[in-house]
Design a protein around this motif. Sequence first.
Motif, short mmCIF file in Angstrom:
data_model
loop_
_atom_site.label_atom_id
_atom_site.label_comp_id
_atom_site.label_asym_id
_atom_site.label_seq_id
_atom_site.Cartn_x
_atom_site.Cartn_y
_atom_site.Cartn_z
N TYR A 1 40.78 21.98 53.26
CA TYR A 1 40.24 22.33 51.94
C TYR A 1 40.43 21.18 50.95
CZ TYR A 1 39.66 24.58 47.43
OH TYR A 1 39.26 24.88 46.14
N LEU A 2 41.62 20.53 50.99
CA LEU A 2 41.86 19.38 50.11
C LEU A 2 40.88 18.24 50.41
CD1 LEU A 2 45.76 19.06 49.85
CD2 LEU A 2 44.17 19.99 48.18
N GLU A 3 40.61 18.01 51.69
CA GLU A 3 39.66 16.97 52.06
C GLU A 3 38.26 17.28 51.53
OE1 GLU A 3 40.04 16.94 56.28
OE2 GLU A 3 41.88 15.70 56.28
N SER A 4 37.92 18.57 51.58
CA SER A 4 36.63 19.00 51.04
C SER A 4 36.56 18.78 49.53
CB SER A 4 36.41 20.48 51.36
OG SER A 4 35.27 20.98 50.70
N LEU A 5 37.67 19.11 48.84
CA LEU A 5 37.73 18.91 47.39
C LEU A 5 37.56 17.44 47.03
CD1 LEU A 5 40.60 21.11 45.85
CD2 LEU A 5 38.16 21.24 45.38
N CYS A 6 38.27 16.59 47.74
CA CYS A 6 38.24 15.16 47.43
C CYS A 6 36.85 14.57 47.69
CB CYS A 6 39.28 14.42 48.25
SG CYS A 6 40.98 14.82 47.75
N LEU B 1 40.31 29.69 43.63
CA LEU B 1 40.16 30.86 44.50
C LEU B 1 38.68 31.17 44.73
CD1 LEU B 1 42.96 33.21 43.11
CD2 LEU B 1 42.91 32.12 45.36
N ASN B 2 37.87 31.06 43.68
CA ASN B 2 36.42 31.26 43.84
C ASN B 2 35.82 30.20 44.75
OD1 ASN B 2 36.36 33.51 42.15
ND2 ASN B 2 36.01 32.29 40.31
N ASP B 3 36.31 28.97 44.59
CA ASP B 3 35.81 27.88 45.41
C ASP B 3 36.21 28.05 46.87
OD1 ASP B 3 34.47 25.28 45.49
OD2 ASP B 3 36.43 24.49 46.07
N MET B 4 37.42 28.57 47.09
CA MET B 4 37.88 28.82 48.47
C MET B 4 37.01 29.87 49.15
SD MET B 4 42.02 28.87 48.07
CE MET B 4 42.95 27.37 47.74
N GLU B 5 36.57 30.84 48.36
CA GLU B 5 35.71 31.88 48.92
C GLU B 5 34.39 31.28 49.40
OE1 GLU B 5 34.86 36.54 47.77
OE2 GLU B 5 35.24 35.07 46.18
N ASP B 6 33.86 30.32 48.63
CA ASP B 6 32.64 29.64 49.05
C ASP B 6 32.90 28.68 50.20
OD1 ASP B 6 31.28 30.93 47.03
OD2 ASP B 6 31.55 29.31 45.58
N PHE B 7 34.10 28.07 50.20
CA PHE B 7 34.47 27.11 51.24
C PHE B 7 34.57 27.77 52.61
CE2 PHE B 7 38.07 25.29 53.68
CZ PHE B 7 37.54 24.05 53.98
N SER B 8 35.15 28.96 52.65
CA SER B 8 35.31 29.67 53.92
C SER B 8 34.84 31.11 53.76
CB SER B 8 36.79 29.65 54.35
OG SER B 8 36.97 30.33 55.55
N ASP C 1 39.18 36.99 54.22
CA ASP C 1 39.35 38.41 53.92
C ASP C 1 39.67 38.58 52.44
OD1 ASP C 1 41.65 40.76 53.78
OD2 ASP C 1 39.92 41.28 55.02
N ASP C 2 38.97 39.49 51.78
CA ASP C 2 39.17 39.70 50.33
C ASP C 2 40.60 40.11 50.01
OD1 ASP C 2 36.60 39.02 49.80
OD2 ASP C 2 35.84 41.07 49.63
N GLY C 3 41.18 40.94 50.88
CA GLY C 3 42.56 41.38 50.66
C GLY C 3 43.54 40.24 50.72
N LYS C 4 43.34 39.36 51.71
CA LYS C 4 44.23 38.20 51.85
C LYS C 4 44.08 37.23 50.69
CE LYS C 4 44.78 38.07 56.89
NZ LYS C 4 44.58 37.24 58.11
N LEU C 5 42.84 37.06 50.25
CA LEU C 5 42.58 36.15 49.13
C LEU C 5 43.22 36.69 47.85
CD1 LEU C 5 41.06 33.47 48.80
CD2 LEU C 5 39.13 34.79 47.90
N LYS C 6 43.15 38.00 47.66
CA LYS C 6 43.77 38.61 46.49
C LYS C 6 45.28 38.44 46.52
CE LYS C 6 44.04 42.95 43.90
NZ LYS C 6 43.66 44.39 43.86
N ALA C 7 45.86 38.66 47.72
CA ALA C 7 47.31 38.49 47.87
C ALA C 7 47.72 37.04 47.61
CB ALA C 7 47.75 38.90 49.28
#
Length: 396
Positions: free
Chosen positions: A312-317, A249-256, A260-266
Amino acid sequence: MKIERVRVEIGSLVRGFQYLKLYCFIFRVLLLWFWLELNFWVPLQLDFVHFLNFSLSLSIVMADFQSSTHRERWMFTPQALIEKCHAANQRALRTLEKYGSTRLEVDIDGSLSYPKPQTNARENGDGRHAIPEPLNPNEEKLMRIFYEQKIQEVCGAFGFPHKIQATAIIYFKRFYLNWSVMEHDPKHIMLTCIYTSCKVEEFHVSAEELGKGIQQDHEVILNNEMIVLKSLGFDLIVYAPYRSVDGFLNDMEDFSHALDDGKLKALGEATKLEVDKTMLTDAPLLFPPGQLALAALRRSNEVHKVLDFKRYLESLCSQQNGAHTSHELTKCLSAIDSVVSTLKIPEAKDMRHVDRKLKFCRNPSLQDETKKREKKSKHKSKRTLSQMQEVPPPWT
């Protein structure tokens, strides 16, 4: 004296494990200090967050999943899992045939004693000690899932963090790779796994508090502690998906950055519910925790649509330097989804028949008593019916 000595030994073992965790923390601090000293006059090219991640990854090599006992000893193929569960079930069946009962008495030091052999019912000819019907592997699996869900309920009632719940469930799963539920009462093993998890994760709860909170004798928790530790091979370090979820989740925040913080929390809350479901399947024994976390995130993202998960998966790989391709990782996540989709959580009413069979296997005298009650009740019903037939109807 023997009981106190064994409890002191168990306490020393767990304290030693906690000291190891403390030494690892001190090692992290020293490594960070050394890196700062080394680079004091050199401008760092990495931003501070990436620098911390780098130093952390170097300092926890001893506790890294790739080199852990979790990965080395407790990850299996689906066929290996089936074979281990079948072997435990067959051993319990042989015990039932030989002794007339599957119940193993456990001493405080972890030693076992078998019941006295009973004469086979076929030799008696009177049926008084007929061998109870054993549980089959599917019924054993239902029983394990039922009590794994109970672990989640108990941990929720006590307000324990997710790491304790996850560790207890994995301990429970590992224990019953070596034993059948017919040999050791899953209710007692469940409590001992929670208690051991609390000690390992440094969340102090006494056996008395735990037993009192769910109206169970705390002595059964302590009596089973050594047999649980032995069955785990004293491999107490467990890697659960919840921590990986937080990291992703922290990485996704940096990725994009537009998230929205609310959506990420949900998304995070929904994902942890998905992980709860995953923990009740065989997936934690088949796949690494990082993949379990990603699969749960992907399923939750399909509902909440927070980000482009494929990208996101492509970015991770790409960050893994070719360790896995995006296609390979997607196949693994789909395999996890397939395992989770087969989960059927049994309700208490569905478990009555299985629980009754389990009680008969562990204590065959209950079967004789039940048959006597049923026979007596049937005889009483016939007598009542006969009396009713003898009474003339009121209109005659």
